[in-house]
Enzyme design. Structure first.
Site, mmCIF file in Angstrom:
data_model
loop_
_atom_site.group_PDB
_atom_site.id
_atom_site.type_symbol
_atom_site.label_atom_id
_atom_site.label_comp_id
_atom_site.label_asym_id
_atom_site.label_seq_id
_atom_site.Cartn_x
_atom_site.Cartn_y
_atom_site.Cartn_z
ATOM 1 N N GLU A 30 -0.621 -6.562 -2.881
ATOM 2 C CA GLU A 30 -0.597 -6.091 -1.493
ATOM 3 C C GLU A 30 -1.753 -6.674 -0.689
ATOM 4 O O GLU A 30 -2.902 -6.681 -1.155
ATOM 5 C CB GLU A 30 -0.663 -4.556 -1.495
ATOM 6 C CG GLU A 30 0.333 -3.894 -0.584
ATOM 7 C CD GLU A 30 1.787 -4.158 -0.974
ATOM 8 O OE1 GLU A 30 2.434 -4.982 -0.289
ATOM 9 O OE2 GLU A 30 2.277 -3.539 -1.937
ATOM 10 N N ASP A 33 -1.074 -11.802 0.658
ATOM 11 C CA ASP A 33 -0.345 -12.950 1.224
ATOM 12 C C ASP A 33 -1.137 -13.693 2.291
ATOM 13 O O ASP A 33 -1.210 -14.922 2.285
ATOM 14 C CB ASP A 33 1.077 -12.578 1.703
ATOM 15 C CG ASP A 33 1.165 -11.510 2.762
ATOM 16 O OD1 ASP A 33 0.118 -10.904 3.092
ATOM 17 O OD2 ASP A 33 2.270 -11.276 3.287
ATOM 18 N N LEU A 117 9.072 -1.235 4.001
ATOM 19 C CA LEU A 117 10.205 -1.895 3.323
ATOM 20 C C LEU A 117 10.753 -3.060 4.157
ATOM 21 O O LEU A 117 11.875 -3.510 3.944
ATOM 22 C CB LEU A 117 11.310 -0.875 3.018
ATOM 23 C CG LEU A 117 10.883 0.271 2.079
ATOM 24 C CD1 LEU A 117 11.992 1.304 1.945
ATOM 25 C CD2 LEU A 117 10.484 -0.256 0.705
ATOM 26 N N SER A 119 11.647 -3.661 7.505
ATOM 27 C CA SER A 119 12.767 -3.686 8.441
ATOM 28 C C SER A 119 12.513 -4.745 9.519
ATOM 29 O O SER A 119 13.464 -5.359 10.019
ATOM 30 C CB SER A 119 12.983 -2.306 9.066
ATOM 31 O OG SER A 119 11.783 -1.847 9.628
ATOM 32 N N ASP A 164 7.071 -10.882 3.535
ATOM 33 C CA ASP A 164 8.294 -10.150 3.881
ATOM 34 C C ASP A 164 9.408 -11.101 4.290
ATOM 35 O O ASP A 164 10.568 -10.950 3.886
ATOM 36 C CB ASP A 164 8.023 -9.175 5.036
ATOM 37 C CG ASP A 164 6.888 -8.225 4.721
ATOM 38 O OD1 ASP A 164 6.473 -8.180 3.558
ATOM 39 O OD2 ASP A 164 6.436 -7.536 5.647
HETATM 40 C C1 GLA Z 1 3.146 -6.123 5.663
HETATM 41 C C2 GLA Z 1 3.043 -7.587 6.081
HETATM 42 C C3 GLA Z 1 3.007 -8.510 4.857
HETATM 43 C C4 GLA Z 1 1.982 -8.075 3.827
HETATM 44 C C5 GLA Z 1 2.104 -6.569 3.553
HETATM 45 C C6 GLA Z 1 0.983 -6.049 2.681
HETATM 46 O O1 GLA Z 1 4.376 -5.877 5.072
HETATM 47 O O2 GLA Z 1 4.110 -7.946 6.914
HETATM 48 O O3 GLA Z 1 2.776 -9.838 5.278
HETATM 49 O O4 GLA Z 1 0.686 -8.421 4.217
HETATM 50 O O5 GLA Z 1 2.098 -5.799 4.749
HETATM 51 O O6 GLA Z 1 1.057 -6.622 1.416
#
Ligand code: GLA
Length: 360
Positions: A30, A33, A117, A119, A164
């Site tokens: 988490e 990225d 999640l 969206s 995501d």
């Molecule tokens: C959100 C962001 C992702 C990532 C997560 C945390 O979903 O859109 O790019 O940084 O938080 O892991």
């Protein structure tokens, strides 16, 4: 109601095209990225559908099953509504096909919004799929993910990473996607055969997430500047002693240790070792609770209850500050673990389950 039905009942005609994209759950990795690190998301069955027709003028007219009716134009400024995503998608597609103008659009979704999640990424990918198919322009999945991320940066205001959009654009069901965010290389790995990932909403929705998210991003950039590395992906745990500021130090510790946990989790998945995978999920949650400080009482309560009731591990998933928890449990314990968590946490609810046996 499907987006096509919604479109028909609102605009009194058929849409020109309907497309969809799935949400994702992140199993581990988490906030790594945007630090060029590693992530391990997997698609969820819930998806978002868009039905659209293009217009000859600049108007955007939208209807969403969740957020209602809105009108705007392609040149209006961003206003914090879901039409910012539409304006962004049109803007980037116009660069490839300049004749694109306004549109009529209906959106319906089974992905709970503000839950971690994705969206938003599903909306971006579904929109890009729809416009590119209608205008017969070819955009490869990876390119689509990058455009989705730019929509967030330039039109929505979250300085998000690429996880995501990559998961939504490139993922396959029943597989985890091991993504290296430095070079966008992906590897699909099947989920465990006899264990499931259960996704439970903590009952608290994400609050103030844009601001806090961007704040974490700035803190980690500061850490890489102090360590003189291109990104925290290239830092090691022994370098932490060079960071004096206690907050920046904790943020960097989470990212460096989380990258290491993702690599170990990938080996656990490949070697069918759910017990060690579960332990990594718990350490990941503790790191997000104590060092990255993105958890909430409700999320912690779900994680604790899952572990107390027979889960192998649990962690918050997504950006944090509310939303969902992902729990790893043996398939045969799944009903009892879910029931006990829902009994212990009356505000929580079951969203879905990712499982090789159950999804095949
Ligand atoms: C959100 C962001 C992702 C990532 C997560 C945390 O979903 O859109 O790019 O940084 O938080 O892991």
């Amino acid at each position: 109601m499907s987006s096509a039905k919604l479109f028909h009942s609102f605009f009194q005609k058929e849409p020109s095209i309907t497309t969809s994209a799935h949400g994702r759950v992140n199993l581990i990795g988490e906030h790594t990225d945007y630090n060029n690190g590693f992530v391990l998301p997997s698609l969820i069955p819930q998806s978002l559908q868009v039905s659209i027709s293009l217009r000859d003028d600049d108007k955007i007219i939208g209807i969403s099953s969740e957020f209602g009716e809105l009108q705007s134009s392609i040149s209006s400024s961003n206003d914090g509504t879901w039409l910012d995503f539409v304006r962004g998608a049109i803007y980037f597609c116009q660069k490839i096909s300049p004749s694109i103008k306004g549109m009529e659009i209906a959106v319906s979704s089974s992905i709970p919004s503000g839950s971690g999640l994705s969206s938003s990424a599903a909306l971006e990918i579904a929109l890009l799929r729809a416009i590119s198919q209608l205008k017969d322009i070819s955009i490869q999945s990876e390119e689509m993910a990058k455009i989705g991320q730019q929509i967030e940066h330039q039109f929505v205001g979250t300085q998000c990473g690429i996880m995501d959009q990559m998961a939504s654009a490139c993922g396959t069901f029943g597989q985890a996607i091991f993504l290296d965010c430095e070079n966008l290389q992906t590897k699909s790995i099947p989920v465990f055969a006899h264990h499931s990932f259960v996704i439970i909403h903590s009952g608290s929705t994400r609050k103030l997430s844009h601001g806090k998210y961007n704040e974490r991003k700035n803190e980690t950039s500061k850490a890489s500047e102090i360590l003189e590395v291109p990104s925290l992906r290239h830092a090691t745990i022994d370098q932490l002693m060079k960071i004096e500021d206690p907050i920046i130090n904790k943020r960097a510790k989470h990212i460096i240790s989380e990258n290491d946990r993702v690599l170990k989790a990938v080996s656990c998945l490949e070697q069918d070792d759910p017990i060690s995978f579960g332990k990594l999920m718990n350490s990941s949650h503790h790191s997000m609770r104590d060092d990255y400080e993105i958890s909430s009482d409700e999320l912690n309560q779900v994680v604790e209850s899952a572990n107390k009731n027979g889960a192998l591990g649990a962690r918050l998933t997504g950006a944090g500050f509310g939303g969902c928890v992902v729990i790893l449990t043996p398939n045969k314990e799944l009903p009892s673990v879910s029931k006990s968590v829902l009994d212990d946490c009356p505000q929580a609810y079951l969203v879905t389950t990712i499982s090789k046996e159950l999804n095949s």
